[in-house]
Design a protein around this motif. Sequence first.
Motif, PDB file in Angstrom:
ATOM      1  N   LYS A 234      10.164  57.605  -9.278  1.00 24.87           N
ATOM      2  CA  LYS A 234      11.171  56.554  -9.476  1.00 24.87           C
ATOM      3  C   LYS A 234      11.544  56.540 -10.953  1.00 24.87           C
ATOM      4  CE  LYS A 234       9.164  53.671  -5.861  1.00 24.87           C
ATOM      5  NZ  LYS A 234       8.194  52.573  -5.660  1.00 24.87           N
ATOM      6  N   ILE A 235      12.818  56.468 -11.208  1.00 25.64           N
ATOM      7  CA  ILE A 235      13.265  56.478 -12.596  1.00 25.64           C
ATOM      8  C   ILE A 235      13.494  55.038 -13.023  1.00 25.64           C
ATOM      9  CG2 ILE A 235      15.069  57.269 -14.162  1.00 25.64           C
ATOM     10  CD1 ILE A 235      15.420  59.637 -12.092  1.00 25.64           C
ATOM     11  N   GLY A 236      12.735  54.631 -14.030  1.00 22.29           N
ATOM     12  CA  GLY A 236      12.802  53.243 -14.467  1.00 22.29           C
ATOM     13  C   GLY A 236      13.557  53.104 -15.775  1.00 22.29           C
ATOM     14  N   GLU A 237      13.665  51.859 -16.227  1.00 21.56           N
ATOM     15  CA  GLU A 237      14.350  51.614 -17.494  1.00 21.56           C
ATOM     16  C   GLU A 237      13.614  52.274 -18.654  1.00 21.56           C
ATOM     17  OE1 GLU A 237      15.421  47.557 -18.323  1.00 21.56           O
ATOM     18  OE2 GLU A 237      15.976  47.255 -16.220  1.00 21.56           O
TER      19      GLU A 237
ATOM     20  N   ALA B 155      -7.820  51.769 -11.292  1.00 20.20           N
ATOM     21  CA  ALA B 155      -7.361  50.541 -11.934  1.00 20.20           C
ATOM     22  C   ALA B 155      -7.147  50.815 -13.409  1.00 20.20           C
ATOM     23  CB  ALA B 155      -8.401  49.437 -11.744  1.00 20.20           C
ATOM     24  N   LYS B 156      -6.058  50.306 -13.920  1.00 15.97           N
ATOM     25  CA  LYS B 156      -5.815  50.380 -15.355  1.00 15.97           C
ATOM     26  C   LYS B 156      -6.408  49.141 -16.003  1.00 15.97           C
ATOM     27  CE  LYS B 156      -1.904  53.318 -14.707  1.00 15.97           C
ATOM     28  NZ  LYS B 156      -0.878  54.065 -15.415  1.00 15.97           N
ATOM     29  N   LYS B 157      -6.649  49.240 -17.295  1.00 18.38           N
ATOM     30  CA  LYS B 157      -7.353  48.140 -17.956  1.00 18.38           C
ATOM     31  C   LYS B 157      -6.444  47.133 -18.638  1.00 18.38           C
ATOM     32  CE  LYS B 157     -12.041  49.825 -18.377  1.00 18.38           C
ATOM     33  NZ  LYS B 157     -12.824  50.783 -19.137  1.00 18.38           N
ATOM     34  N   SER B 158      -5.170  47.367 -18.693  1.00 16.20           N
ATOM     35  CA  SER B 158      -4.242  46.313 -19.110  1.00 16.20           C
ATOM     36  C   SER B 158      -2.880  46.651 -18.532  1.00 16.20           C
ATOM     37  CB  SER B 158      -4.148  46.218 -20.620  1.00 16.20           C
ATOM     38  OG  SER B 158      -3.600  47.400 -21.130  1.00 16.20           O
ATOM     39  N   ARG B 159      -2.039  45.676 -18.394  1.00  9.48           N
ATOM     40  CA  ARG B 159      -0.753  45.942 -17.772  1.00  9.48           C
ATOM     41  C   ARG B 159       0.083  46.839 -18.692  1.00  9.48           C
ATOM     42  NH1 ARG B 159       2.703  42.199 -13.932  1.00  9.48           N
ATOM     43  NH2 ARG B 159       4.142  43.811 -13.322  1.00  9.48           N
ATOM     44  N   THR B 160       0.586  47.936 -18.142  1.00 10.46           N
ATOM     45  CA  THR B 160       1.366  48.851 -18.964  1.00 10.46           C
ATOM     46  C   THR B 160       2.746  48.981 -18.360  1.00 10.46           C
ATOM     47  OG1 THR B 160       0.689  50.788 -17.717  1.00 10.46           O
ATOM     48  CG2 THR B 160      -0.702  50.152 -19.558  1.00 10.46           C
ATOM     49  N   SER B 161       3.661  49.512 -19.152  1.00 14.46           N
ATOM     50  CA  SER B 161       5.065  49.521 -18.756  1.00 14.46           C
ATOM     51  C   SER B 161       5.356  50.442 -17.581  1.00 14.46           C
ATOM     52  CB  SER B 161       5.933  49.919 -19.941  1.00 14.46           C
ATOM     53  OG  SER B 161       5.569  51.191 -20.406  1.00 14.46           O
TER      54      SER B 161
ATOM     55  N   LEU C 189       9.791  57.990 -16.088  1.00 12.17           N
ATOM     56  CA  LEU C 189       9.642  58.529 -14.735  1.00 12.17           C
ATOM     57  C   LEU C 189       8.335  57.988 -14.161  1.00 12.17           C
ATOM     58  CD1 LEU C 189      10.501  60.444 -12.432  1.00 12.17           C
ATOM     59  CD2 LEU C 189       9.207  62.252 -13.605  1.00 12.17           C
ATOM     60  N   MET C 190       8.449  57.208 -13.099  1.00 13.70           N
ATOM     61  CA  MET C 190       7.252  56.607 -12.509  1.00 13.70           C
ATOM     62  C   MET C 190       6.745  57.469 -11.364  1.00 13.70           C
ATOM     63  SD  MET C 190       8.286  52.578 -12.769  1.00 13.70           S
ATOM     64  CE  MET C 190       9.964  52.891 -12.262  1.00 13.70           C
TER      65      MET C 190
ATOM     66  N   ASP D 246      18.376  60.851 -14.451  1.00 13.84           N
ATOM     67  CA  ASP D 246      18.959  59.514 -14.540  1.00 13.84           C
ATOM     68  C   ASP D 246      18.854  58.843 -13.176  1.00 13.84           C
ATOM     69  OD1 ASP D 246      21.746  59.451 -13.112  1.00 13.84           O
ATOM     70  OD2 ASP D 246      21.731  61.332 -14.245  1.00 13.84           O
ATOM     71  N   PRO D 247      18.891  57.506 -13.172  1.00  6.09           N
ATOM     72  CA  PRO D 247      18.638  56.769 -11.931  1.00  6.09           C
ATOM     73  C   PRO D 247      19.612  57.140 -10.811  1.00  6.09           C
ATOM     74  CG  PRO D 247      18.553  55.281 -13.810  1.00  6.09           C
ATOM     75  CD  PRO D 247      19.043  56.592 -14.327  1.00  6.09           C
ATOM     76  N   GLU D 248      20.844  57.503 -11.174  1.00  6.09           N
ATOM     77  CA  GLU D 248      21.841  57.800 -10.155  1.00  6.09           C
ATOM     78  C   GLU D 248      21.638  59.183  -9.527  1.00  6.09           C
ATOM     79  OE1 GLU D 248      26.723  57.794  -9.720  1.00  6.09           O
ATOM     80  OE2 GLU D 248      25.772  57.120 -11.590  1.00  6.09           O
ATOM     81  N   HIS D 249      21.418  60.203 -10.372  1.00  3.91           N
ATOM     82  CA  HIS D 249      21.338  61.575  -9.863  1.00  3.91           C
ATOM     83  C   HIS D 249      19.910  62.079  -9.680  1.00  3.91           C
ATOM     84  CE1 HIS D 249      25.259  61.162 -11.952  1.00  3.91           C
ATOM     85  NE2 HIS D 249      25.706  61.769 -10.860  1.00  3.91           N
ATOM     86  N   GLY D 250      18.940  61.300 -10.104  1.00  2.00           N
ATOM     87  CA  GLY D 250      17.557  61.741  -9.986  1.00  2.00           C
ATOM     88  C   GLY D 250      17.211  62.807 -11.017  1.00  2.00           C
TER      89      GLY D 250
END
Lengths: 192, 192
Positions: free
Chosen positions: B13-16, A79-85, B20-21, B182-186
């Motif tokens: 997953k590539i986010g805004e 669990a993280k301790k605050s919401r992060t991006s 990189l998630m 990038d989101p399109e090509h990974g």
Amino acid sequence: MKAVEDKIRAEGKIGEGDVLMVGSFLNQQMDIALLSEAGKEFYRLFGGEGVTKILTIEASGIGIACLAAQYFGVPVVFAKKSRTSNVAGDVYRAPVISYTHHTTADAIVAKEYLHKEDRVLLIDDFLAKGNALVALSEIVKQAGATLVGAGIVIEKQYQGGGDALRAEGMRVESLAKITAMDPEHGCTFAEE
Amino acid sequence: MKAVEDKIRAEGKIGEGDVLMVGSFLNQQMDIALLSEAGKEFYRLFGGEGVTKILTIEASGIGIACLAAQYFGVPVVFAKKSRTSNVAGDVYRAPVISYTHHTTADAIVAKEYLHKEDRVLLIDDFLAKGNALVALSEIVKQAGATLVGAGIVIEKQYQGGGDALRAEGMRVESLAKITAMDPEHGCTFAEE
């Protein structure tokens, strides 16, 4: 677990405000051999419970959870301790008060990492008033998952958090249970 | 390391905001089998360097550092991100900017856990602009210890932080080096 008690006796320092400082082996410097043994002991205690995930909370629980998870062969979720991006999408969330740092934060876990089929073991370094465990068990409940119990390295039993959770039916296993503590006499441990 | 690249391809997953998630296996849920293999690989790379301590920074570096430390047989020290009431005494301190969270904090290590005799390996989950590594290497320098190098799970090489540190003489070993994303090509990875 005698090795943990011995380590507390040898290296623990009792500071102002009833704080037990164990930074030399637990929560800043980490004695990996000892904590790996702790992980093995958690496996001895909970290995028959069909655990599918270990849940902990950042920061100092993470290392112990990872070492223990090797024995269980399951992933760790922290669990993280605050919401992060970089926590995407929907989350489980429960408030947690830090006894040591006098702060309140939300414990947050992305919903995709806990499911109702999961059998969850909580692992943390310290248990005092039990606020972190309450928050983590609330998250398990939100996920509809099954809480198997909690494995703790050091419990300050005299602060009552662990026994309150046991009274509510949670299986809480602590490797060292401190029943009294003061700078002059050091730590007293519960009899096995 | 092919297993890390494959995992990024499968689950990243590539986010805004060029994020990189990889929360499914690295920095919220942790794939312990994979990260233990990563630790073994760090040992293959740095095992001959006489490492006496692994230094990382909370939170997501801690688990990887602990898993790696088992192979090295050395303690882990993790820098905290702000001065807390249970870090006693004098500390080393260096500013660190989080690329992901847009925050600045101090990385802090109690002086008692790093000494001039230490040979220190830095370990972290991510390397982008290199701010965390710069802070940790500054702490090693303050301690008068020897920096052996840095082991990173995922480097976003196109952000330049790793190559800037290499140009200054730091040995930086990354298990997956992303050269474009990038989101399109990974993700595109550096050739071995």
